[in-house]
Write an enzyme that holds these catalytic residues in place. Structure first.
Site, PDB file in Angstrom:
ATOM      1  N   ASN A   1       0.855  -1.191   0.000  1.00  0.00           N
ATOM      2  CA  ASN A   1       0.000   0.000   0.000  1.00  0.00           C
ATOM      3  C   ASN A   1       0.888   1.238   0.000  1.00  0.00           C
ATOM      4  O   ASN A   1       2.106   1.124   0.043  1.00  0.00           O
ATOM      5  CB  ASN A   1      -0.976  -0.027   1.189  1.00  0.00           C
ATOM      6  CG  ASN A   1      -0.252  -0.011   2.519  1.00  0.00           C
ATOM      7  OD1 ASN A   1       0.434   0.939   2.853  1.00  0.00           O
ATOM      8  ND2 ASN A   1      -0.389  -1.099   3.274  1.00  0.00           N
ATOM      9  N   ARG A   2       0.279   2.409  -0.044  1.00  0.00           N
ATOM     10  CA  ARG A   2       1.026   3.653  -0.254  1.00  0.00           C
ATOM     11  C   ARG A   2       1.632   4.265   0.995  1.00  0.00           C
ATOM     12  O   ARG A   2       2.142   5.376   0.948  1.00  0.00           O
ATOM     13  CB  ARG A   2       0.119   4.706  -0.903  1.00  0.00           C
ATOM     14  CG  ARG A   2      -0.275   4.376  -2.305  1.00  0.00           C
ATOM     15  CD  ARG A   2      -0.973   5.570  -2.965  1.00  0.00           C
ATOM     16  NE  ARG A   2      -1.501   5.196  -4.252  1.00  0.00           N
ATOM     17  CZ  ARG A   2      -0.757   5.095  -5.353  1.00  0.00           C
ATOM     18  NH1 ARG A   2       0.540   5.367  -5.307  1.00  0.00           N
ATOM     19  NH2 ARG A   2      -1.312   4.721  -6.486  1.00  0.00           N
TER      20      ARG A   2
END
Ligand code: CTP
Ligand code: CA
Length: 223
Positions: A34-35
């Site tokens: 994920n970011r």
């Protein structure tokens, strides 16, 4: 006269921080991620150390320098993170900033998955990862002050209140990630507790971190 040295407010306290994403392998060359950049969690770990705490930082894969005075434990997956958190306990407080992957592949392939050549698409079977925060809140090693984070894009406070109850933590620090917060340098947070909601102005992540560390010091001094 000699000035009396001032004791730091978190001297003698052990605080656990999780930060960054987790990576869940698909095969030896691919993963689910994920970011999360880890910046907010690393800044909080550094601020807690500056206030005198012994800090254990369980970090997912990030490209960040370890803050001064912090003991860093690197992990890849959610299950590694859960084990590292357990090993770092007991702690007076825990701040769970990590963006733990909610799902992993049920069976990571041990060899690289190859294209079939006839256009057949592989499907990934996912399974849910352990909830590290919820598990910690129910354990007999629960820190006296347990803080979760919630990155949301809509109905931020409603989601944060639901998480506070569901995960059994003392505060949820909610942030609106609909802008460029993930990876950015600034953050706007809301502190959600059973007493109500505090809205903080948008400010640099290191300023948010120091204010959170000071709020933790104040809360622990009352326990
Ligand atoms: N968390 C955790 N372990 C997980 C998932 C989340 O410890 N497997 C922690 C995060 O570190 C954070 C808090 O729980 O402190 C809230 O994470 P969030 O992803 O917002 O909550 P979820 O329950 O996964 O809900 P959502 O469906 O919104 O992702
Ligand atoms: Ca999640």
């Amino acid at each position: 006269a000699v000035a009396k040295p001032k004791t730091l407010p978190l001297a003698g306290r052990h605080i656990l921080v999780t930060a960054g994403p987790t990576h869940e392998p698909i095969d030896p060359v691919r993963y689910i991620a994920n970011r999360s950049s880890g910046k907010q969690g690393f800044a909080i770990a550094g601020a807690l150390a500056m206030l005198g705490a012994r800090v254990s930082l369980v970090a997912g894969p990030v490209d960040l320098v370890t803050p001064v005075g912090v003991e860093r434990i690197d992990v890849q997956t959610a299950r590694d993170m859960a084990a590292a958190v357990d090993a770092a306990l007991p702690a007076d407080a825990a701040v769970m900033v990590a963006a733990v992957a909610d799902w992993r592949t049920e069976n990571a392939a041990t060899s690289k998955i190859k294209k079939a050549g006839d256009g057949t698409i592989p499907s990934l079977v996912l399974t849910e990862n352990p909830d590290i925060l919820a598990t910690l809140s129910k354990s007999d090693k629960r820190p006296a002050l347990l803080i979760g984070f919630a990155a949301e894009t809509d109905d931020i406070v409603a989601h944060a209140r639901a998480k506070l109850a569901r995960k059994g933590c003392d505060w949820i620090i909610a942030n609106d990630v609909s802008g460029d917060v993930m990876g950015g340098e600034r953050n706007r947070v809301q502190i959600v507790t059973t007493d109500g909601v505090e809205n903080w102005d948008e400010q640099p992540k290191d300023v948010v971190a120091m204010k959170i560390a000071e709020r933790i010091a104040a809360a622990l001094s009352l326990l």
